[in-house]
Design a protein around this motif. Structure first.
Motif, PDB file in Angstrom:
ATOM      1  N   SER A  79       8.046   0.680  57.950  1.00  0.00           N
ATOM      2  CA  SER A  79       8.940   1.642  58.465  1.00  0.00           C
ATOM      3  C   SER A  79       9.134   2.886  57.991  1.00  0.00           C
ATOM      4  O   SER A  79       9.375   4.069  58.578  1.00  0.00           O
ATOM      5  CB  SER A  79      10.434   0.786  58.419  1.00  0.00           C
ATOM      6  OG  SER A  79      10.677   0.520  57.330  1.00  0.00           O
ATOM      7  N   GLU A  80       8.715   2.971  56.717  1.00  0.00           N
ATOM      8  CA  GLU A  80       9.099   4.110  56.122  1.00  0.00           C
ATOM      9  C   GLU A  80       8.107   5.174  56.228  1.00  0.00           C
ATOM     10  O   GLU A  80       8.450   6.334  55.824  1.00  0.00           O
ATOM     11  CB  GLU A  80       9.159   3.894  54.415  1.00  0.00           C
ATOM     12  CG  GLU A  80       8.082   3.482  53.695  1.00  0.00           C
ATOM     13  CD  GLU A  80       8.020   1.853  53.750  1.00  0.00           C
ATOM     14  OE1 GLU A  80       7.508   1.447  52.895  1.00  0.00           O
ATOM     15  OE2 GLU A  80       8.536   1.295  54.482  1.00  0.00           O
ATOM     16  N   LEU A  81       6.924   4.946  56.858  1.00  0.00           N
ATOM     17  CA  LEU A  81       5.766   5.781  57.230  1.00  0.00           C
ATOM     18  C   LEU A  81       5.896   6.174  58.678  1.00  0.00           C
ATOM     19  O   LEU A  81       5.076   7.282  58.789  1.00  0.00           O
ATOM     20  CB  LEU A  81       4.515   4.959  56.935  1.00  0.00           C
ATOM     21  CG  LEU A  81       4.126   4.465  55.532  1.00  0.00           C
ATOM     22  CD1 LEU A  81       2.905   3.692  55.702  1.00  0.00           C
ATOM     23  CD2 LEU A  81       3.803   5.821  54.483  1.00  0.00           C
ATOM     24  N   ILE A  82       6.629   5.554  59.556  1.00  0.00           N
ATOM     25  CA  ILE A  82       6.449   5.897  60.983  1.00  0.00           C
ATOM     26  C   ILE A  82       6.990   7.274  61.081  1.00  0.00           C
ATOM     27  O   ILE A  82       6.057   7.988  61.710  1.00  0.00           O
ATOM     28  CB  ILE A  82       7.524   4.875  61.614  1.00  0.00           C
ATOM     29  CG1 ILE A  82       6.728   3.397  61.586  1.00  0.00           C
ATOM     30  CG2 ILE A  82       7.318   5.176  63.305  1.00  0.00           C
ATOM     31  CD1 ILE A  82       7.547   2.464  62.261  1.00  0.00           C
ATOM     32  N   GLU A  83       8.091   7.711  60.946  1.00  0.00           N
ATOM     33  CA  GLU A  83       8.479   9.080  61.545  1.00  0.00           C
ATOM     34  C   GLU A  83       7.828  10.087  60.437  1.00  0.00           C
ATOM     35  O   GLU A  83       7.358  10.951  61.115  1.00  0.00           O
ATOM     36  CB  GLU A  83      10.044   8.933  61.381  1.00  0.00           C
ATOM     37  CG  GLU A  83      10.890   8.137  62.347  1.00  0.00           C
ATOM     38  CD  GLU A  83      10.363   8.501  63.869  1.00  0.00           C
ATOM     39  OE1 GLU A  83      10.165   9.662  64.166  1.00  0.00           O
ATOM     40  OE2 GLU A  83      10.618   7.450  64.672  1.00  0.00           O
ATOM     41  N   PRO A  84       7.885   9.954  59.364  1.00  0.00           N
ATOM     42  CA  PRO A  84       7.094  11.072  58.627  1.00  0.00           C
ATOM     43  C   PRO A  84       5.749  11.319  58.623  1.00  0.00           C
ATOM     44  O   PRO A  84       5.458  12.578  58.622  1.00  0.00           O
ATOM     45  CB  PRO A  84       7.575  10.630  56.997  1.00  0.00           C
ATOM     46  CG  PRO A  84       8.593   9.553  57.009  1.00  0.00           C
ATOM     47  CD  PRO A  84       8.310   8.924  58.303  1.00  0.00           C
ATOM     48  N   VAL A  85       4.972  10.142  58.895  1.00  0.00           N
ATOM     49  CA  VAL A  85       3.406  10.458  58.902  1.00  0.00           C
ATOM     50  C   VAL A  85       2.724   9.853  60.117  1.00  0.00           C
ATOM     51  O   VAL A  85       2.017  10.361  60.669  1.00  0.00           O
ATOM     52  CB  VAL A  85       2.856  10.077  57.766  1.00  0.00           C
ATOM     53  CG1 VAL A  85       2.981   8.742  57.305  1.00  0.00           C
ATOM     54  CG2 VAL A  85       1.409  10.488  57.477  1.00  0.00           C
ATOM     55  N   ILE A  86       3.185   8.525  60.731  1.00  0.00           N
ATOM     56  CA  ILE A  86       2.224   7.644  61.228  1.00  0.00           C
ATOM     57  C   ILE A  86       2.301   8.522  62.790  1.00  0.00           C
ATOM     58  O   ILE A  86       1.419   8.629  63.452  1.00  0.00           O
ATOM     59  CB  ILE A  86       2.831   6.249  61.564  1.00  0.00           C
ATOM     60  CG1 ILE A  86       2.465   5.480  60.187  1.00  0.00           C
ATOM     61  CG2 ILE A  86       1.945   5.611  62.672  1.00  0.00           C
ATOM     62  CD1 ILE A  86       0.871   5.430  59.796  1.00  0.00           C
ATOM     63  N   LYS A  87       3.526   8.786  63.372  1.00  0.00           N
ATOM     64  CA  LYS A  87       3.825   9.224  64.560  1.00  0.00           C
ATOM     65  C   LYS A  87       3.266  10.490  64.712  1.00  0.00           C
ATOM     66  O   LYS A  87       2.578  10.769  65.712  1.00  0.00           O
ATOM     67  CB  LYS A  87       5.198   9.261  65.139  1.00  0.00           C
ATOM     68  CG  LYS A  87       5.929   8.158  65.531  1.00  0.00           C
ATOM     69  CD  LYS A  87       7.182   8.151  66.266  1.00  0.00           C
ATOM     70  CE  LYS A  87       7.587   6.801  66.896  1.00  0.00           C
ATOM     71  NZ  LYS A  87       9.046   7.101  67.438  1.00  0.00           N
ATOM     72  N   PRO A  88       3.478  11.520  63.543  1.00  0.00           N
ATOM     73  CA  PRO A  88       2.731  12.682  63.719  1.00  0.00           C
ATOM     74  C   PRO A  88       1.413  12.803  63.673  1.00  0.00           C
ATOM     75  O   PRO A  88       0.650  13.503  64.350  1.00  0.00           O
ATOM     76  CB  PRO A  88       3.307  13.730  62.436  1.00  0.00           C
ATOM     77  CG  PRO A  88       4.774  12.886  62.200  1.00  0.00           C
ATOM     78  CD  PRO A  88       4.443  11.458  62.556  1.00  0.00           C
ATOM     79  N   MET A  89       0.903  11.750  63.063  1.00  0.00           N
ATOM     80  CA  MET A  89      -0.626  11.833  63.018  1.00  0.00           C
ATOM     81  C   MET A  89      -1.238  11.062  64.252  1.00  0.00           C
ATOM     82  O   MET A  89      -2.364  11.592  64.791  1.00  0.00           O
ATOM     83  CB  MET A  89      -1.076  11.000  61.749  1.00  0.00           C
ATOM     84  CG  MET A  89      -2.744  10.464  61.584  1.00  0.00           C
ATOM     85  SD  MET A  89      -3.310   9.572  59.988  1.00  0.00           S
ATOM     86  CE  MET A  89      -2.580   7.939  60.673  1.00  0.00           C
TER      87      MET A  89
END
Length: 476
Positions: free
Chosen positions: A178-188
């Motif tokens: 969950s801590e990766l989703i908004e900062p990096v996963i979705k943008p990637m």
């Protein structure tokens, strides 16, 4: 700019020839060429080795000038890398990536067939905490490629480790931390979608097996015959831990509504040696895993969740690397010793598979134009493109039974005609009943690609099967 040599045209010709002779839904595989060692042959000899083994794709961990020069005009496609230590500079200033692309990419391309750039590697577990720089660096590298008019020719992505997943079992429950989703996963994923690129993922069933050998079947981890594991979330049956791991990543992407993004497995492999706690590390197991993986990729379809997406895989690694830190396994993943001799002998091309008589599709593979055997007979007339789905008797009783139960249960097949006393009950054999159920499911699903699969328990035929007096419908 260097012009391709005649030898490169020959290499490309034979590459195309091998692709034309492979199954149309087959994937492709390459190999990771790491160089953390002091005893490896020079790059020029490595290129000769790759060509002699029919290997046409290689992945590097940098943009070493000697290696890229040696690969020029070889016909070998190359994935290069911008290392983690450069992410901060690449994210901060596009002038840095402009210079990096000019010095490391455009001056070699197209004589060296660079197909993609891996921006960083397993960045989310980088102890130097470079995650925040990843997507800005990817965007700057891509913008620099566009300036050189090669933005559409060279993909930009970044390999993730499966540790980026918060949940991976069952596969249908796959989700990102969950801590990766908004900062990096979705943008990637937005970036990959916008640039028509793909997710890169490193998947090692060995790690999962070594940590859970009391719960995970070794046969399941090595692509060997096994009863399979039914995913309670999607009803699909998995016959390899590899497929289950890949589909966990696909499920995680799907949960975020990125079903249109595909994936390349940028690392997978199995070590020939390990420490005492590295259960399963052995030469026999490495040969089984990598040999079956090659056959799985070159003769198979996609995963159960993505049957229409061919598997593209890079095996780790080309050589044993004697200076790699960490456990013993890290230095013993190679297919070759530094003296260029094979650590173990496995086929590496579709031609070698055919020569060895080992080119039958493995596990969840949909086949076409195969005659029915074992009690069924095939009419000889042409039926203008109509297809049917029948059981694969070589799948074994347990697999056929599990697939039959699914087709008649959750799958919604019309299995009334194979009940006792009904028109298609005779012959009363597992193969006949499974074939009828599989075909019912297949026709109800409008003969969609991947709907005649059942984890390798079924395949497509182009002429109508008959078991006894039972006629298989073509539509429902």
């Amino acid at each position: 700019m260097a012009s391709p040599s005649f030898s490169s045209f020959l290499s490309l010709f034979f590459t195309l020839l091998s692709l034309l002779s492979a199954p149309s839904n087959a994937g492709s595989f390459g190999i990771n060429y790491g160089r953390v060692a002091n005893d490896l042959p020079p790059p020029s000899k490595v290129v000769e080795l790759l060509k002699s083994q029919g290997l046409t794709r290689v992945k590097l961990y940098d943009t070493d000038a000697t290696v890229l020069t040696a690969l020029a005009n070889s016909g070998i496609s190359v994935v290069v890398a911008l290392p983690n230590e450069l992410l901060s500079a690449a994210a901060a200033d596009q002038s840095f990536t402009d210079a990096w692309v000019q010095a490391n990419i455009s001056c070699y391309y197209p004589a060296t067939l660079i197909e993609a750039i891996a921006v960083g590697n397993e960045v989310f577990v980088d102890p130097k905490n470079t995650t925040q720089f990843l997507v800005p660096a990817m965007k700057n590298v891509y913008a620099s490629l566009v300036k050189q008019n090669i933005g559409s020719a060279i993909k930009v992505s970044s390999p993730i480790a499966l540790s980026a997943l918060q949940s991976s079992y069952p596969s249908s429950a796959g989700s990102f931390k969950s801590e990766l989703i908004e900062p990096v996963i979705k943008p990637m994923l937005d970036f990959l979608r916008e640039t028509a690129s793909y997710m890169m993922a490193n998947a090692y069933p060995f790690f999962a097996y070594a940590a859970n050998a009391d719960k995970i079947s070794l046969d399941y981890a090595l692509f060997k015959e096994n009863p399979g594991v039914v995913d309670p979330g999607n009803g699909l049956t998995y016959y390899s831990l590899f497929d289950a791991e890949i589909d966990a990543v696909y499920a995680a992407m799907s949960a975020l509504q990125y079903d249109d993004v595909t994936m390349v497995v940028t690392e997978t492999g199995w070590p020939t040696k390990g420490d005492e706690d590295e259960v399963g590390a052995s030469e026999d197991n490495a040969a089984s895993y990598n040999g079956n993986l090659v056959r799985r990729v070159l003769t198979g379809s996609g995963t159960p969740l993505r049957p229409n997406d061919p598997l593209d895989v890079f095996i780790f690694a080309l050589f044993n690397e004697n200076q790699k830190p960490g456990p013993t396994s890290e230095r013993n993943y190679g297919l070759f010793f530094p003296n260029e001799q094979k650590v173990y002998d496995i086929p590496l091309t579709i031609g070698e598979l055919r020569d060895s008589g080992d080119s039958a599709p493995l596990l969840n593979v949909e086949r076409s134009q195969v005659p029915v055997t074992g009690g069924g007979r095939v009419e000889t007339a042409s039926f203008h493109g109509q297809t049917w789905c029948v059981a694969n008797e070589k799948a074994g009783e347990e697999r056929l039974t599990a697939a039959l139960d699914y087709a008649c249960g959750e799958g919604g097949a019309d299995c009334r005609p194979i009940q006792e006393g009904s028109t298609c009950y005779d012959p009363n054999t597992l193969e006949a009943h499974a074939s009828y159920a599989f075909n019912s499911y297949y026709q109800r699903k409008s003969r969609g690609s991947g709907t005649c699969d059942f984890g390798g328990a079924a395949f497509v035929v182009t002429q109508p099967p008959r078991y006894g007096n039972c006629v298989f419908p073509t539509r429902y």
